[in-house]
Design an enzyme around this catalytic site. Sequence first.
Site, PDB file in Angstrom:
ATOM      1  N   CYS A  41       2.951  -0.459   9.284  1.00 47.08           N
ATOM      2  CA  CYS A  41       3.512   0.407  10.305  1.00 47.08           C
ATOM      3  C   CYS A  41       5.003   0.566  10.029  1.00 47.08           C
ATOM      4  O   CYS A  41       5.578  -0.186   9.257  1.00 47.08           O
ATOM      5  CB  CYS A  41       3.338  -0.214  11.684  1.00 47.08           C
ATOM      6  SG  CYS A  41       1.664  -0.760  11.998  1.00 47.08           S
ATOM      7  N   ARG A  86       4.099   4.843   5.368  1.00 46.45           N
ATOM      8  CA  ARG A  86       3.630   3.469   5.581  1.00 46.45           C
ATOM      9  C   ARG A  86       2.447   3.396   6.543  1.00 46.45           C
ATOM     10  O   ARG A  86       1.665   2.458   6.493  1.00 46.45           O
ATOM     11  CB  ARG A  86       4.758   2.607   6.142  1.00 46.45           C
ATOM     12  CG  ARG A  86       5.856   2.356   5.149  1.00 46.45           C
ATOM     13  CD  ARG A  86       6.964   1.604   5.808  1.00 46.45           C
ATOM     14  NE  ARG A  86       6.575   0.238   6.084  1.00 46.45           N
ATOM     15  CZ  ARG A  86       6.932  -0.797   5.355  1.00 46.45           C
ATOM     16  NH1 ARG A  86       7.677  -0.610   4.302  1.00 46.45           N
ATOM     17  NH2 ARG A  86       6.557  -1.999   5.675  1.00 46.45           N
ATOM     18  N   TRP A 105      -0.325   2.046  11.693  1.00 42.09           N
ATOM     19  CA  TRP A 105      -1.523   1.941  10.866  1.00 42.09           C
ATOM     20  C   TRP A 105      -2.390   0.925  11.593  1.00 42.09           C
ATOM     21  O   TRP A 105      -2.061  -0.269  11.659  1.00 42.09           O
ATOM     22  CB  TRP A 105      -1.152   1.450   9.469  1.00 42.09           C
ATOM     23  CG  TRP A 105      -2.297   1.428   8.521  1.00 42.09           C
ATOM     24  CD1 TRP A 105      -2.800   2.466   7.808  1.00 42.09           C
ATOM     25  CD2 TRP A 105      -3.098   0.293   8.173  1.00 42.09           C
ATOM     26  NE1 TRP A 105      -3.853   2.046   7.033  1.00 42.09           N
ATOM     27  CE2 TRP A 105      -4.065   0.717   7.240  1.00 42.09           C
ATOM     28  CE3 TRP A 105      -3.102  -1.054   8.562  1.00 42.09           C
ATOM     29  CZ2 TRP A 105      -5.006  -0.138   6.693  1.00 42.09           C
ATOM     30  CZ3 TRP A 105      -4.042  -1.902   8.015  1.00 42.09           C
ATOM     31  CH2 TRP A 105      -4.986  -1.439   7.083  1.00 42.09           C
ATOM     32  N   ASN A 137       5.168  -4.608  14.006  1.00 40.39           N
ATOM     33  CA  ASN A 137       4.527  -4.423  12.707  1.00 40.39           C
ATOM     34  C   ASN A 137       3.950  -5.783  12.328  1.00 40.39           C
ATOM     35  O   ASN A 137       4.676  -6.771  12.351  1.00 40.39           O
ATOM     36  CB  ASN A 137       5.608  -3.984  11.705  1.00 40.39           C
ATOM     37  CG  ASN A 137       5.035  -3.613  10.369  1.00 40.39           C
ATOM     38  OD1 ASN A 137       3.823  -3.630  10.187  1.00 40.39           O
ATOM     39  ND2 ASN A 137       5.902  -3.286   9.438  1.00 40.39           N
ATOM     40  N   GLY A 138       2.665  -5.858  12.020  1.00 40.32           N
ATOM     41  CA  GLY A 138       2.071  -7.156  11.666  1.00 40.32           C
ATOM     42  C   GLY A 138       0.833  -7.443  12.496  1.00 40.32           C
ATOM     43  O   GLY A 138       0.265  -6.527  13.109  1.00 40.32           O
ATOM     44  N   GLU A 176      -8.467   1.211 -12.742  1.00 40.32           N
ATOM     45  CA  GLU A 176      -7.387   1.916 -12.063  1.00 40.32           C
ATOM     46  C   GLU A 176      -7.771   3.390 -11.850  1.00 40.32           C
ATOM     47  O   GLU A 176      -7.508   3.960 -10.792  1.00 40.32           O
ATOM     48  CB  GLU A 176      -6.091   1.760 -12.882  1.00 40.32           C
ATOM     49  CG  GLU A 176      -4.893   2.521 -12.368  1.00 40.32           C
ATOM     50  CD  GLU A 176      -4.494   2.198 -10.946  1.00 40.32           C
ATOM     51  OE1 GLU A 176      -5.019   1.245 -10.344  1.00 40.32           O
ATOM     52  OE2 GLU A 176      -3.667   2.951 -10.406  1.00 40.32           O
ATOM     53  N   LYS A 184      -7.998   5.181  -8.188  1.00 41.61           N
ATOM     54  CA  LYS A 184      -7.258   6.405  -7.844  1.00 41.61           C
ATOM     55  C   LYS A 184      -8.212   7.456  -7.298  1.00 41.61           C
ATOM     56  O   LYS A 184      -7.943   8.083  -6.295  1.00 41.61           O
ATOM     57  CB  LYS A 184      -6.536   7.001  -9.060  1.00 41.61           C
ATOM     58  CG  LYS A 184      -5.305   6.326  -9.568  1.00 41.61           C
ATOM     59  CD  LYS A 184      -4.114   6.410  -8.672  1.00 41.61           C
ATOM     60  CE  LYS A 184      -4.116   5.229  -7.736  1.00 41.61           C
ATOM     61  NZ  LYS A 184      -3.306   4.085  -8.127  1.00 41.61           N
ATOM     62  N   GLU A 192      -9.585   6.542  -3.790  1.00 39.04           N
ATOM     63  CA  GLU A 192      -8.664   6.503  -2.656  1.00 39.04           C
ATOM     64  C   GLU A 192      -8.149   7.875  -2.255  1.00 39.04           C
ATOM     65  O   GLU A 192      -7.874   8.097  -1.084  1.00 39.04           O
ATOM     66  CB  GLU A 192      -7.531   5.494  -2.849  1.00 39.04           C
ATOM     67  CG  GLU A 192      -6.529   5.812  -3.903  1.00 39.04           C
ATOM     68  CD  GLU A 192      -5.479   4.716  -4.053  1.00 39.04           C
ATOM     69  OE1 GLU A 192      -5.098   4.083  -3.071  1.00 39.04           O
ATOM     70  OE2 GLU A 192      -5.033   4.503  -5.201  1.00 39.04           O
ATOM     71  N   HIS A 252     -26.693  -3.494 -18.581  1.00 38.53           N
ATOM     72  CA  HIS A 252     -27.090  -4.648 -17.777  1.00 38.53           C
ATOM     73  C   HIS A 252     -27.260  -4.262 -16.306  1.00 38.53           C
ATOM     74  O   HIS A 252     -27.276  -5.126 -15.444  1.00 38.53           O
ATOM     75  CB  HIS A 252     -26.073  -5.778 -17.932  1.00 38.53           C
ATOM     76  CG  HIS A 252     -25.970  -6.261 -19.349  1.00 38.53           C
ATOM     77  ND1 HIS A 252     -26.978  -6.957 -19.965  1.00 38.53           N
ATOM     78  CD2 HIS A 252     -25.002  -6.096 -20.286  1.00 38.53           C
ATOM     79  CE1 HIS A 252     -26.625  -7.227 -21.218  1.00 38.53           C
ATOM     80  NE2 HIS A 252     -25.440  -6.701 -21.427  1.00 38.53           N
ATOM     81  N   LYS A 275       0.936   2.692   2.674  1.00 38.46           N
ATOM     82  CA  LYS A 275       1.769   2.153   1.591  1.00 38.46           C
ATOM     83  C   LYS A 275       2.279   0.809   2.075  1.00 38.46           C
ATOM     84  O   LYS A 275       2.605   0.660   3.244  1.00 38.46           O
ATOM     85  CB  LYS A 275       2.937   3.121   1.386  1.00 38.46           C
ATOM     86  CG  LYS A 275       3.693   2.903   0.101  1.00 38.46           C
ATOM     87  CD  LYS A 275       3.039   3.653  -1.016  1.00 38.46           C
ATOM     88  CE  LYS A 275       3.719   3.445  -2.341  1.00 38.46           C
ATOM     89  NZ  LYS A 275       2.786   3.697  -3.450  1.00 38.46           N
TER      90      LYS A 275
HETATM   91  C1  F6R Z   1      -3.398   1.889  -4.844  1.00 38.71           C
HETATM   92  C2  F6R Z   1      -2.291   1.141  -4.280  1.00 38.71           C
HETATM   93  C3  F6R Z   1      -2.565  -0.223  -3.774  1.00 38.71           C
HETATM   94  C4  F6R Z   1      -1.379  -1.147  -4.078  1.00 38.71           C
HETATM   95  C5  F6R Z   1      -1.604  -2.511  -3.428  1.00 38.71           C
HETATM   96  C6  F6R Z   1      -0.502  -3.492  -3.780  1.00 38.71           C
HETATM   97  O1  F6R Z   1      -2.994   3.140  -5.310  1.00 38.71           O
HETATM   98  O2  F6R Z   1      -1.195   1.623  -4.200  1.00 38.71           O
HETATM   99  O3  F6R Z   1      -3.750  -0.737  -4.291  1.00 38.71           O
HETATM  100  O4  F6R Z   1      -1.254  -1.274  -5.459  1.00 38.71           O
HETATM  101  O5  F6R Z   1      -1.660  -2.359  -2.041  1.00 38.71           O
HETATM  102  O6  F6R Z   1       0.744  -3.039  -3.372  1.00 38.71           O
HETATM  103  P1  F6R Z   1       2.077  -3.606  -3.986  1.00 38.71           P
HETATM  104  O7  F6R Z   1       2.112  -3.223  -5.419  1.00 38.71           O
HETATM  105  O8  F6R Z   1       3.174  -2.965  -3.187  1.00 38.71           O
HETATM  106  O9  F6R Z   1       2.033  -5.092  -3.809  1.00 38.71           O
END
Ligand code: F6R
Length: 611
Positions: A2, A27, A75, A100-101, A484, A488, A491, A507, A606
């Site tokens: 948040c 965020r 969030w 936040n938390g 990865e 991507k 998400e 398998h 984020k």
């Molecule tokens: C995916 C993504 C997340 C972050 C994860 C770790 O695109 O962004 O999977 O990689 O939440 O975040 P950080 O790197 O900030 O610890």
Amino acid sequence: MCGIVGAVAERNITAILLEGLKRLEYRGYDSAGVAVFTNDGILDRVRRPGKVSELDQALAATPLIGRLGIAHTRWATHGAPCERNAHPHFSGQNLAVVHNGIIENHEALREQLKAQGYVFTSDTDTEVIAHLLAHKLKDLHDLTVALKATVKELHGAYGLAVISADQPDRLVAARSGSPLVIGLGLGENFLASDQLALRQVTDRFMYLEEGDIAEIRRDSVQIWDIDGKAVEREAVQYGDNAESAEKGEYRHFMLKEIHEQPTVVQRTLEGRLSQQQVLVQAFGPEAPELFAKVRNVQIVACGTSYHAGMVARYWLEELAGIPCQVEVASEFRYRKVVVQPDTLFVTISQSGETADTLAALRNAKELGFLASLAICNVGISSLVRESDLTLLTQAGREIGVASTKAFTTQLVGLLLLTLSLGQVRGTLAPGVEATLVEELRRLPTRLGEALAMDSTVEKIAELFADKNHTLFLGRGAQYPVAMEGALKLKEISYIHAEAYPAGELKHGPLALVDNDMPVVTVAPNNELLEKLKSNLQEVRARGGELIVFADEKAGMSNGEGTHVVQMPHIHDILSPILYTIPLQLLSYYVAVLKGTDVDQPRNLAKSVTVE
Ligand code: F6R
């Protein structure tokens, strides 16, 4: 997760709070709200489900004018994203809290407070804090003193900001497990969960540390540490060179950030290479001595950063001959870990505030690791502050929720780590370091060439428009690249995507393959190429459509049901960095076709600062 903004000033602060929320929206963005002590002498609030723009419209219709206020973009953790659960939360008419938390003992506290007659209007853990604080105020009278008493009863993580109509001369705040920064102005002061929110009003900041309580008035700031002792925290000044939070010519932040990769990779390398070697001191003055003792590496991270760690394992073992384990932080932190002697503990994080990664680091400190190293993109983050050594990636601010440039710069940092460890310990094969240093210098150009395939990848994306599932395959260090790529795609486009090491196909997952299941793979020209080609035959034989990003020298070309995109040739060690680019572009263009919210995909945020 948040976002929090607060202000105490001589001027109307509502526009400042709103602008701060817009800057923090990456965020958390499922509801937003603001509470202001208005010039009419009452505490009033406006909250809206949805994005900050909804709140903006509501405030245009019902303006709040005042000189003291707090705001929040949410969030959801406890309770659905709706107006009732949006912050700020009130106790009575005179006390407002944003948080936040996660408060872990919220249920027990809720029962106690209900028994004392407090009426709850939301499903959140935050409302518990508001009522508990109101209860403490009855005896203690002073808002700051009452906040100090309140946090003693909270278990969990919090960044808190509180205002009261009874003491409108101040904003009070508490930090434990969730970052907060005070913005210092002239005759006005501010608070936020990220300094980005306050760049519009100040360039001077004071970071709260774990356990700090702050009392912020127009013309003073007082801070007490975890033991209740009055402390001074250093004020830091930032220049104007902070990354802009503008999309510029790009339609989305994600696309802009994908295209920034040559520049930020270049920046991450700057000052860290000599003619033929990596400068080990880039990891800190103690690094050469410390690295000489390293016999094992334990990497811990989450999500995309975890995938970077998985690639590094291949490099560390192949190039530096150092055994390496990699684990997601949410598992590592609760596992009874057996630590090998002389193990370097490495965390990887874009934000440096990811709750699980931070907790893993804190646990690791008790477990007898040799030292801790953070590979991180934010120099003022908790992870950096709490680690022995740091390598800052220079990706600049990443706004798109899906991590792109942070990942490739992390990979660069991890390759620098591999070469440094190998150099200091004398385990690199002759000539390897000089060759890879040269290749690293050429990397930004190679990345530029991969980005030039943008429109080719955009066309390929059309193959996914009506698909619901996708398989990503890779071998060796390309397996984490496939992981990865799958992350991507899922998400941001919401297409179900899974990654497998190509050799695992028969398998089990091969059973899924038919003409509705496209299979994406990356094929550099290395010793595993022929084996990969056989795996791809297995897919074609079952009618699976193949999308292959292949080295120009791999001898692969288009055929029925096989779409080959030729990639520029690159040294095999650096290929995971290069092959990430087309997979990022692919997800991006599929998401654009699907019409999803690319920069703020549903349910995500984020910087995951809750467990
Ligand atoms: C995916 C993504 C997340 C972050 C994860 C770790 O695109 O962004 O999977 O990689 O939440 O975040 P950080 O790197 O900030 O610890």
